[in-house]
Design a protein around this motif. Structure first.
Motif, PDB file in Angstrom:
ATOM      1  N   GLY A   1      57.622  18.439  55.497  1.00 34.40           N
ATOM      2  CA  GLY A   1      57.349  17.058  55.888  1.00 34.40           C
ATOM      3  C   GLY A   1      57.793  16.073  54.832  1.00 34.40           C
ATOM      4  O   GLY A   1      58.336  15.011  55.142  1.00 34.40           O
ATOM      5  N   ALA A   2      57.583  16.411  53.540  1.00 35.47           N
ATOM      6  CA  ALA A   2      57.994  15.517  52.455  1.00 35.47           C
ATOM      7  C   ALA A   2      59.512  15.370  52.424  1.00 35.47           C
ATOM      8  O   ALA A   2      60.034  14.250  52.281  1.00 35.47           O
ATOM      9  CB  ALA A   2      57.470  16.043  51.118  1.00 35.47           C
ATOM     10  N   LEU A   3      60.234  16.483  52.543  1.00 35.19           N
ATOM     11  CA  LEU A   3      61.699  16.421  52.502  1.00 35.19           C
ATOM     12  C   LEU A   3      62.256  15.654  53.706  1.00 35.19           C
ATOM     13  O   LEU A   3      63.198  14.856  53.570  1.00 35.19           O
ATOM     14  CB  LEU A   3      62.277  17.834  52.468  1.00 35.19           C
ATOM     15  CG  LEU A   3      61.941  18.658  51.214  1.00 35.19           C
ATOM     16  CD1 LEU A   3      62.517  20.058  51.325  1.00 35.19           C
ATOM     17  CD2 LEU A   3      62.460  17.975  49.960  1.00 35.19           C
ATOM     18  N   THR A   4      61.668  15.877  54.875  1.00 37.70           N
ATOM     19  CA  THR A   4      62.144  15.194  56.080  1.00 37.70           C
ATOM     20  C   THR A   4      61.893  13.698  56.002  1.00 37.70           C
ATOM     21  O   THR A   4      62.785  12.868  56.298  1.00 37.70           O
ATOM     22  CB  THR A   4      61.464  15.781  57.323  1.00 37.70           C
ATOM     23  OG1 THR A   4      61.733  17.175  57.392  1.00 37.70           O
ATOM     24  CG2 THR A   4      61.951  15.101  58.583  1.00 37.70           C
ATOM     25  N   ALA A   5      60.670  13.316  55.606  1.00 42.72           N
ATOM     26  CA  ALA A   5      60.334  11.904  55.531  1.00 42.72           C
ATOM     27  C   ALA A   5      61.193  11.197  54.490  1.00 42.72           C
ATOM     28  O   ALA A   5      61.679  10.071  54.709  1.00 42.72           O
ATOM     29  CB  ALA A   5      58.858  11.746  55.193  1.00 42.72           C
ATOM     30  N   SER A   6      61.420  11.836  53.351  1.00 44.47           N
ATOM     31  CA  SER A   6      62.251  11.233  52.308  1.00 44.47           C
ATOM     32  C   SER A   6      63.693  11.105  52.769  1.00 44.47           C
ATOM     33  O   SER A   6      64.370  10.108  52.481  1.00 44.47           O
ATOM     34  CB  SER A   6      62.168  12.079  51.039  1.00 44.47           C
ATOM     35  OG  SER A   6      62.913  11.501  49.998  1.00 44.47           O
TER      36      SER A   6
ATOM     37  N   TYR B   1      67.598  10.571  46.699  1.00 48.90           N
ATOM     38  CA  TYR B   1      66.995  11.637  47.511  1.00 48.90           C
ATOM     39  C   TYR B   1      66.866  12.934  46.700  1.00 48.90           C
ATOM     40  O   TYR B   1      65.912  13.693  46.866  1.00 48.90           O
ATOM     41  CB  TYR B   1      67.838  11.880  48.761  1.00 48.90           C
ATOM     42  CG  TYR B   1      67.302  12.986  49.640  1.00 48.90           C
ATOM     43  CD1 TYR B   1      66.100  12.832  50.326  1.00 48.90           C
ATOM     44  CD2 TYR B   1      67.974  14.196  49.765  1.00 48.90           C
ATOM     45  CE1 TYR B   1      65.592  13.849  51.122  1.00 48.90           C
ATOM     46  CE2 TYR B   1      67.475  15.225  50.565  1.00 48.90           C
ATOM     47  CZ  TYR B   1      66.289  15.038  51.234  1.00 48.90           C
ATOM     48  OH  TYR B   1      65.779  16.039  52.018  1.00 48.90           O
ATOM     49  N   ALA B   2      67.853  13.184  45.825  1.00 45.29           N
ATOM     50  CA  ALA B   2      67.775  14.374  44.976  1.00 45.29           C
ATOM     51  C   ALA B   2      66.526  14.328  44.090  1.00 45.29           C
ATOM     52  O   ALA B   2      65.841  15.349  43.880  1.00 45.29           O
ATOM     53  CB  ALA B   2      69.033  14.497  44.117  1.00 45.29           C
ATOM     54  N   VAL B   3      66.220  13.126  43.589  1.00 46.65           N
ATOM     55  CA  VAL B   3      64.989  12.968  42.804  1.00 46.65           C
ATOM     56  C   VAL B   3      63.757  13.229  43.678  1.00 46.65           C
ATOM     57  O   VAL B   3      62.789  13.860  43.260  1.00 46.65           O
ATOM     58  CB  VAL B   3      64.935  11.562  42.179  1.00 46.65           C
ATOM     59  CG1 VAL B   3      63.614  11.367  41.424  1.00 46.65           C
ATOM     60  CG2 VAL B   3      66.115  11.345  41.243  1.00 46.65           C
ATOM     61  N   SER B   4      63.830  12.754  44.923  1.00 44.99           N
ATOM     62  CA  SER B   4      62.726  12.972  45.854  1.00 44.99           C
ATOM     63  C   SER B   4      62.512  14.461  46.109  1.00 44.99           C
ATOM     64  O   SER B   4      61.376  14.934  46.203  1.00 44.99           O
ATOM     65  CB  SER B   4      63.012  12.243  47.168  1.00 44.99           C
ATOM     66  OG  SER B   4      61.994  12.501  48.113  1.00 44.99           O
ATOM     67  N   VAL B   5      63.617  15.216  46.263  1.00 43.67           N
ATOM     68  CA  VAL B   5      63.505  16.664  46.463  1.00 43.67           C
ATOM     69  C   VAL B   5      62.824  17.315  45.263  1.00 43.67           C
ATOM     70  O   VAL B   5      61.949  18.183  45.415  1.00 43.67           O
ATOM     71  CB  VAL B   5      64.889  17.281  46.699  1.00 43.67           C
ATOM     72  CG1 VAL B   5      64.815  18.803  46.699  1.00 43.67           C
ATOM     73  CG2 VAL B   5      65.481  16.777  48.015  1.00 43.67           C
ATOM     74  N   LEU B   6      63.211  16.896  44.060  1.00 46.08           N
ATOM     75  CA  LEU B   6      62.594  17.444  42.851  1.00 46.08           C
ATOM     76  C   LEU B   6      61.091  17.147  42.825  1.00 46.08           C
ATOM     77  O   LEU B   6      60.279  18.028  42.504  1.00 46.08           O
ATOM     78  CB  LEU B   6      63.277  16.858  41.611  1.00 46.08           C
ATOM     79  CG  LEU B   6      62.742  17.346  40.257  1.00 46.08           C
ATOM     80  CD1 LEU B   6      62.963  18.841  40.108  1.00 46.08           C
ATOM     81  CD2 LEU B   6      63.426  16.584  39.114  1.00 46.08           C
ATOM     82  N   ILE B   7      60.732  15.912  43.182  1.00 43.89           N
ATOM     83  CA  ILE B   7      59.308  15.550  43.211  1.00 43.89           C
ATOM     84  C   ILE B   7      58.562  16.407  44.231  1.00 43.89           C
ATOM     85  O   ILE B   7      57.464  16.923  43.966  1.00 43.89           O
ATOM     86  CB  ILE B   7      59.150  14.054  43.547  1.00 43.89           C
ATOM     87  CG1 ILE B   7      59.716  13.193  42.411  1.00 43.89           C
ATOM     88  CG2 ILE B   7      57.682  13.711  43.781  1.00 43.89           C
ATOM     89  CD1 ILE B   7      59.729  11.719  42.726  1.00 43.89           C
ATOM     90  N   ALA B   8      59.161  16.578  45.423  1.00 44.28           N
ATOM     91  CA  ALA B   8      58.519  17.354  46.482  1.00 44.28           C
ATOM     92  C   ALA B   8      58.342  18.812  46.079  1.00 44.28           C
ATOM     93  O   ALA B   8      57.360  19.459  46.466  1.00 44.28           O
ATOM     94  CB  ALA B   8      59.333  17.261  47.766  1.00 44.28           C
ATOM     95  N   LEU B   9      59.268  19.351  45.287  1.00 44.71           N
ATOM     96  CA  LEU B   9      59.168  20.744  44.859  1.00 44.71           C
ATOM     97  C   LEU B   9      58.112  20.949  43.781  1.00 44.71           C
ATOM     98  O   LEU B   9      57.437  21.985  43.733  1.00 44.71           O
ATOM     99  CB  LEU B   9      60.528  21.239  44.364  1.00 44.71           C
ATOM    100  CG  LEU B   9      61.625  21.390  45.434  1.00 44.71           C
ATOM    101  CD1 LEU B   9      62.963  21.722  44.766  1.00 44.71           C
ATOM    102  CD2 LEU B   9      61.252  22.466  46.449  1.00 44.71           C
ATOM    103  N   LEU B  10      57.981  19.974  42.892  1.00 38.40           N
ATOM    104  CA  LEU B  10      57.064  20.120  41.759  1.00 38.40           C
ATOM    105  C   LEU B  10      55.628  19.741  42.121  1.00 38.40           C
ATOM    106  O   LEU B  10      54.678  20.264  41.524  1.00 38.40           O
ATOM    107  CB  LEU B  10      57.534  19.266  40.582  1.00 38.40           C
ATOM    108  CG  LEU B  10      58.853  19.679  39.931  1.00 38.40           C
ATOM    109  CD1 LEU B  10      59.210  18.714  38.805  1.00 38.40           C
ATOM    110  CD2 LEU B  10      58.764  21.093  39.390  1.00 38.40           C
TER     111      LEU B  10
END
Length: 412
Positions: free
Chosen positions: A113-118, A151-160
């Motif tokens: 959900g985080a990756l999709t919304a971002s 978005y790449a930063v968002s992916v990193l945030i979502a993973l951590l």
């Protein structure tokens, strides 16, 4: 949804919380610049309205949708088009995608959900910028690359973030368990303290009031039986009843006041008064050896109570003709020995509360109680206490504990 960080939470939780606060500070600053700047009317009022709607929706989901995942998704469904619209209305508003990145993580309950919304936010901000600047390959490329970087930063945030949230929740559970354990421990200590106090009061009542009442009953029965044949003795017994009742009243006031006390003077004098009253009430021959022993108030009280309880047991159970009371100071402490030549008993089979109360009282002061008896051989009660407060438990020489009958912990 991200809760307010607590002391001990992972650094990442604090960083996300600070980032979210910074996002709203930036949005507020942009609103202020929009109000004070020379922005054209439609763009000015449109951007202010969008930011106001976004702030109101965020406040609503924080207040009412904190425990409802659909509330977070509803807020993100509003955030995505608002970011696109703001990027379309004003140049530079694309930065809002960057500052609101953490909201795409904290308002959903899954990584997908985080990756999709971002990703939807990146598409919206890119589309808004391209529509504002004009549709051409260079503009599309520039906005797309910029959005992909964010978005790449968002992916990193979502993973951590999930791992940080797990650590936070684990520490929250530990804090809750610790608080629960502390509460249970406090309640256990309270119950233990209440139980100790009840036991102490029971012991004090048994050793003072109960013994006094028992003596009054015995004296009253004897006085009533002797009214016709020996009125002088009955009168003496009535006087003893009166004295005992007065002493009981004094003891009762002490128990509800400042605690048990004994009359001023040495422990030998206090025990001697008890022995004299015992001999007067029972008519038994008492051999007493009571030299002065210098000891503190708790030791005096303990020795006096042991003497009172031992003599009360002789009166009630022993059917003795001779009683001995010896107080002696030894290198290892002070001894009180009460003996009788009565019927004796099997120590391990004796019911009651008295000896157990004496034993507990002595143990609190580092002392010990030894009871030696057997049927037909009389009874010997030996109380030993250290003279120094808080000192080690006294260890009498082996000869002091020798007896023809086995020694057991018991009660009379």
């Amino acid at each position: 949804m991200l809760q307010r960080p607590q002391r001990g939470d992972p650094f990442w939780i604090w960083l996300l919380h600070s980032w979210d606060l910074l996002a709203w500070a930036v949005i507020g600053l942009l609103a202020l610049i929009t109000v004070l700047g020379g922005t054209p009317g439609p763009q000015k009022y449109g951007s202010l309205a969008l930011m106001a709607v976004l702030a109101a929706a965020n406040a609503a989901v924080r207040r009412w949708g904190r425990r409802r995942p659909l509330g977070g998704y509803a807020y993100l469904a509003l955030l995505v088009p608002v970011l696109g619209a703001l990027a379309y209305l004003r140049d530079g508003y694309g930065v809002l995608y960057t500052v609101t990145l953490v909201q795409f993580v904290i308002y959903v309950d899954s990584l997908r959900g985080a990756l999709t919304a971002s990703a939807l936010g990146a598409v919206a901000i890119t589309a808004g910028g391209v529509l504002r600047e004009g549709w051409d390959t260079d503009t599309l490329t520039k906005n797309t690359i910029s959005s992909l970087g964010v978005y790449a930063v968002s992916v990193l945030i979502a993973l951590l973030t999930p791992r940080a949230l797990e650590l936070r929740d684990e520490r929250a559970r530990l804090r809750a368990q610790l608080a629960s354990t502390q509460a249970e421990l406090a309640e256990a200590l309270r119950r233990e303290g209440a139980a100790r106090e009840r036991a102490r009061m029971a012991r004090e009542i048994h050793d003072t009031l109960a013994q006094g009442f028992a003596s009054i009953v015995v004296l009253a029965e004897a006085a009533r039986a002797g009214l016709a044949g020996d009125p002088d003795r009955s009168a003496a017994q009535l006087r003893s009843i009166e004295q005992t009742a007065r002493e009981n009243l004094t003891e009762a006031r002490a128990l509800v006041g400042s605690g048990p006390q004994i009359a001023p003077g040495s422990v030998a004098q206090a025990i001697r008064r008890t022995v004299e009253r015992f001999a007067q009430d029972t008519g038994l021959a008492v051999e007493a050896d009571l030299p002065d022993v210098d000891c503190d108030q708790p030791t005096r009280i303990a020795l006096l109570r042991c003497a009172q309880e031992s003599l009360a047991n002789v009166r009630k159970h022993a059917a003795a003709s001779t009683v001995g009371v010896v107080l002696a100071e030894q290198p290892y402490g002070v001894e009180l020995e009460v003996t009788d030549d009565g019927r004796g008993f099997v120590v391990g089979d004796a019911p009651g509360f008295g000896l157990d109360g004496m034993r507990r009282r002595l143990a609190e002061l580092g002392g010990e109680l030894t009871v030696t008896s057997s049927p037909g051989d009389g009874t010997r009660v030996l109380a030993v206490l250290p003279l120094g407060p808080g000192g080690p438990a006294p260890v009498p020489p082996a000869r002091e504990l020798e007896s023809g009958a086995p020694t057991h912990d018991s009660q009379v």
